[in-house]
Design a protein around this motif. Structure first.
Motif, PDB file in Angstrom:
ATOM      1  N   ALA A 157     -10.975  -9.037   8.541  1.00  0.00           N
ATOM      2  CA  ALA A 157      -9.545  -9.000   8.209  1.00  0.00           C
ATOM      3  C   ALA A 157      -9.242 -10.135   7.241  1.00  0.00           C
ATOM      4  O   ALA A 157      -9.852 -11.199   7.315  1.00  0.00           O
ATOM      5  N   ARG A 158      -8.294  -9.881   6.331  1.00  0.00           N
ATOM      6  CA  ARG A 158      -7.802 -10.953   5.447  1.00  0.00           C
ATOM      7  C   ARG A 158      -6.511 -11.550   5.994  1.00  0.00           C
ATOM      8  O   ARG A 158      -6.192 -12.711   5.737  1.00  0.00           O
ATOM      9  N   THR A 159      -5.751 -10.729   6.726  1.00  0.00           N
ATOM     10  CA  THR A 159      -4.497 -11.199   7.332  1.00  0.00           C
ATOM     11  C   THR A 159      -4.404 -10.649   8.752  1.00  0.00           C
ATOM     12  O   THR A 159      -4.776  -9.493   9.001  1.00  0.00           O
ATOM     13  N   VAL A 160      -3.926 -11.474   9.680  1.00  0.00           N
ATOM     14  CA  VAL A 160      -3.796 -11.037  11.076  1.00  0.00           C
ATOM     15  C   VAL A 160      -2.440 -11.507  11.615  1.00  0.00           C
ATOM     16  O   VAL A 160      -2.032 -12.650  11.388  1.00  0.00           O
ATOM     17  N   LEU A 161      -1.775 -10.601  12.330  1.00  0.00           N
ATOM     18  CA  LEU A 161      -0.546 -10.960  13.043  1.00  0.00           C
ATOM     19  C   LEU A 161      -0.938 -11.314  14.476  1.00  0.00           C
ATOM     20  O   LEU A 161      -1.535 -10.496  15.182  1.00  0.00           O
ATOM     21  N   VAL A 162      -0.631 -12.548  14.875  1.00  0.00           N
ATOM     22  CA  VAL A 162      -0.939 -13.020  16.237  1.00  0.00           C
ATOM     23  C   VAL A 162       0.389 -13.214  16.970  1.00  0.00           C
ATOM     24  O   VAL A 162       1.254 -13.959  16.495  1.00  0.00           O
ATOM     25  N   ILE A 163       0.512 -12.562  18.112  1.00  0.00           N
ATOM     26  CA  ILE A 163       1.785 -12.625  18.852  1.00  0.00           C
ATOM     27  C   ILE A 163       1.522 -13.112  20.274  1.00  0.00           C
ATOM     28  O   ILE A 163       0.552 -12.698  20.909  1.00  0.00           O
ATOM     29  N   ARG A 198       9.678 -10.779  12.436  1.00  0.00           N
ATOM     30  CA  ARG A 198      10.156 -12.034  11.848  1.00  0.00           C
ATOM     31  C   ARG A 198       9.008 -12.850  11.241  1.00  0.00           C
ATOM     32  O   ARG A 198       9.170 -13.492  10.198  1.00  0.00           O
ATOM     33  N   ALA A 199       7.855 -12.818  11.905  1.00  0.00           N
ATOM     34  CA  ALA A 199       6.701 -13.555  11.349  1.00  0.00           C
ATOM     35  C   ALA A 199       6.242 -12.915  10.038  1.00  0.00           C
ATOM     36  O   ALA A 199       5.878 -13.630   9.085  1.00  0.00           O
ATOM     37  N   LEU A 200       6.277 -11.582   9.964  1.00  0.00           N
ATOM     38  CA  LEU A 200       5.893 -10.902   8.712  1.00  0.00           C
ATOM     39  C   LEU A 200       6.863 -11.290   7.591  1.00  0.00           C
ATOM     40  O   LEU A 200       6.455 -11.578   6.461  1.00  0.00           O
ATOM     41  N   LYS A 201       8.153 -11.335   7.929  1.00  0.00           N
ATOM     42  CA  LYS A 201       9.164 -11.733   6.935  1.00  0.00           C
ATOM     43  C   LYS A 201       8.915 -13.169   6.481  1.00  0.00           C
ATOM     44  O   LYS A 201       8.959 -13.485   5.291  1.00  0.00           O
ATOM     45  N   SER A 202       8.613 -14.041   7.446  1.00  0.00           N
ATOM     46  CA  SER A 202       8.352 -15.437   7.126  1.00  0.00           C
ATOM     47  C   SER A 202       7.154 -15.572   6.191  1.00  0.00           C
ATOM     48  O   SER A 202       7.145 -16.411   5.280  1.00  0.00           O
ATOM     49  N   ALA A 203       6.138 -14.733   6.411  1.00  0.00           N
ATOM     50  CA  ALA A 203       4.928 -14.779   5.572  1.00  0.00           C
ATOM     51  C   ALA A 203       5.134 -14.039   4.256  1.00  0.00           C
ATOM     52  O   ALA A 203       4.301 -14.148   3.343  1.00  0.00           O
ATOM     53  N   GLY A 204       6.216 -13.257   4.173  1.00  0.00           N
ATOM     54  CA  GLY A 204       6.470 -12.485   2.951  1.00  0.00           C
ATOM     55  C   GLY A 204       5.509 -11.330   2.781  1.00  0.00           C
ATOM     56  O   GLY A 204       5.167 -10.965   1.646  1.00  0.00           O
ATOM     57  N   VAL A 205       5.056 -10.759   3.897  1.00  0.00           N
ATOM     58  CA  VAL A 205       4.144  -9.600   3.808  1.00  0.00           C
ATOM     59  C   VAL A 205       4.705  -8.446   4.648  1.00  0.00           C
ATOM     60  O   VAL A 205       5.491  -8.654   5.577  1.00  0.00           O
ATOM     61  N   GLU A 206       4.288  -7.234   4.306  1.00  0.00           N
ATOM     62  CA  GLU A 206       4.719  -6.071   5.092  1.00  0.00           C
ATOM     63  C   GLU A 206       3.577  -5.498   5.901  1.00  0.00           C
ATOM     64  O   GLU A 206       3.793  -4.754   6.853  1.00  0.00           O
ATOM     65  N   LYS A 207       2.360  -5.805   5.494  1.00  0.00           N
ATOM     66  CA  LYS A 207       1.174  -5.255   6.159  1.00  0.00           C
ATOM     67  C   LYS A 207       0.233  -6.381   6.560  1.00  0.00           C
ATOM     68  O   LYS A 207       0.205  -7.426   5.903  1.00  0.00           O
ATOM     69  N   VAL A 208      -0.522  -6.153   7.619  1.00  0.00           N
ATOM     70  CA  VAL A 208      -1.627  -7.059   7.969  1.00  0.00           C
ATOM     71  C   VAL A 208      -2.826  -6.181   8.323  1.00  0.00           C
ATOM     72  O   VAL A 208      -2.688  -4.965   8.493  1.00  0.00           O
ATOM     73  N   ASP A 209      -3.990  -6.816   8.465  1.00  0.00           N
ATOM     74  CA  ASP A 209      -5.215  -6.042   8.725  1.00  0.00           C
ATOM     75  C   ASP A 209      -5.525  -5.914  10.210  1.00  0.00           C
ATOM     76  O   ASP A 209      -6.436  -5.162  10.579  1.00  0.00           O
TER      77      ASP A 209
END
Ligand code: COA
Length: 333
Positions: free
Chosen positions: A131-137, A63-74
């Motif tokens: 990293a340019r993008t990071v998913l933090v959970i 859901r956070a990836l969808k919110s950010a509009g991205v499919e990949k993170v670093d």
């Protein structure tokens, strides 16, 4: 130009089963009146048997990836006290299940301050250029570590997950995280702890009778410490952002107990309305607490783009921290 970590996506997930205070009275010597008046909690969500921390984390992460509009993170950083199993870490599994490929992925253990610690670790990866993008959970299934007969902890905690996406950006844009203030005091390690099941006291068939595999907490000492630490670090990050304490529009604090939230606001002389309350509907969700509270504040229309926002948390360790940002324009899922 300095690179800053910028919050650009927010997602949450709660297991569907809601357990009310009334429901708990069938198993424990407690009452709705006691729980509400001492904690402010009315309902919490509890994961069904077989649902693990990674399952909640994957939902919130997606859901956070969808919110950010991205499919990949670093990279993926996961804060939890309830990993799926002691080894390996849960983050690589979550990254794989989200289809993120072979990105760096690791867990952070800072109990209820875990989300802020994980966010700071992710900010470091961005600052280093790793990293340019990071998913933090932040994801926790505390119902698995609570003593089913312990009314003082069972009524407080709930299960859940929340996630944000951070991207490399500029320090003056909305969503840019200010430098976090983090701290710890291991002399208070026994105030919030699980005694057995680690390297000091492994769980073995031969010590099963004396072992204590459950989460224990000295509620009174935690209470006092939590108020002081969250208030002091919040004041410090506001100052660093160039704000007077009274400039803070929202102090989004770890949702431990309504009386703690009120006491933090009082110590800072902030009106209670500036401290969003979500725990009435979810309880204390540990590492998931801050992103869940943020999403609720946005969805209710209270937290709006541009608002001066301070995040603060306190947890076992002891650990604590805070960080400031101007709220960005994002749509949580
Ligand atoms: N229902 C009914 N009675 C309960 C109860 C429950 N669920 N839990 C505890 N009690 C009883 C206690 O046994 C005690 O009874 P006694 O006086 O006969 O011994 C009485 O209520 C008072 O207990 P106490 O622990 O002094 O209550 P409290 O006002 O400190 O509230 C907490 C307890 C846990 C709610 C409170 O201390 C708290 O929220 N602390 C912070 C915990 C926290 O947020 N931790 C997470 C940090 S990350």
């Amino acid at each position: 130009m300095t690179t800053a970590p910028v919050l650009c996506g927010l997602g949450t997930w709660l297991p569907p089963r809601a357990v009310s205070n009334e429901d708990l009275t069938t198993e424990l010597d407690t009452s709705d009146e006691w729980i509400r008046s001492r904690t402010g909690i009315g309902v919490r969500h509890i994961a069904d048997p077989g649902t693990a921390t990674s399952d909640l984390a994957v939902e919130a992460g997606r859901r956070a990836l969808k919110s950010a509009g991205v499919e990949k993170v670093d990279a993926v950083v996961l804060a939890t006290t309830t990993p799926d199993q002691p080894c390996p870490a849960t983050a690589p599994l979550v990254a794989a299940q989200l289809g993120l490929g072979q990105v760096p992925a690791f867990d952070v253990g800072a109990v209820c301050t875990g989300f802020l610690y994980a966010t700071t670790a992710a900010s470091g990866l961005i600052a280093l250029g790793s990293a340019r993008t990071v998913l933090v959970i932040g994801s926790d299934v505390y119902s698995r570590i609570l003593d089913p007969t312990d009314r003082s902890t069972r009524v407080i905690f709930g299960d859940g997950a929340g996630a944000v996406v951070l991207r490399a950006g500029e320090p003056d844009e909305p969503g840019a995280l200010g430098r976090a203030q983090l701290g710890s005091d291991g002399t208070g390690a026994d105030l919030v702890s699980i005694r057995s099941g680690g390297s000091r006291e492994p769980l073995r068939a031969e010590n099963a009778a004396e072992a204590d595999p459950y989460f224990r907490m000295n509620g009174k000492s935690v209470f006092r410490n939590a108020v002081e630490r969250m208030a002091d670090t919040s004041r410090a990050v506001a100052q660093e952002a160039g704000w007077a304490v009274d400039d803070i529009d929202h102090l989004v604090a770890h949702q431990a107990n309504l009386r703690i939230l009120r006491a933090v606001a009082d110590r800072l002389k902030l009106p209670h309305e500036r401290c969003p309350v979500h725990l009435d509907r979810v309880g204390n969700t540990a590492a998931a607490s801050l992103p869940l509270a943020l999403a609720d504040a946005v969805e209710s229309g209270r937290l709006r783009p541009g608002d001066r926002t301070v995040l603060t948390a306190f947890g076992g360790g002891l650990t604590w921290g805070a960080c400031a940002l101007r709220w960005p324009e994002i749509h949580p899922y």
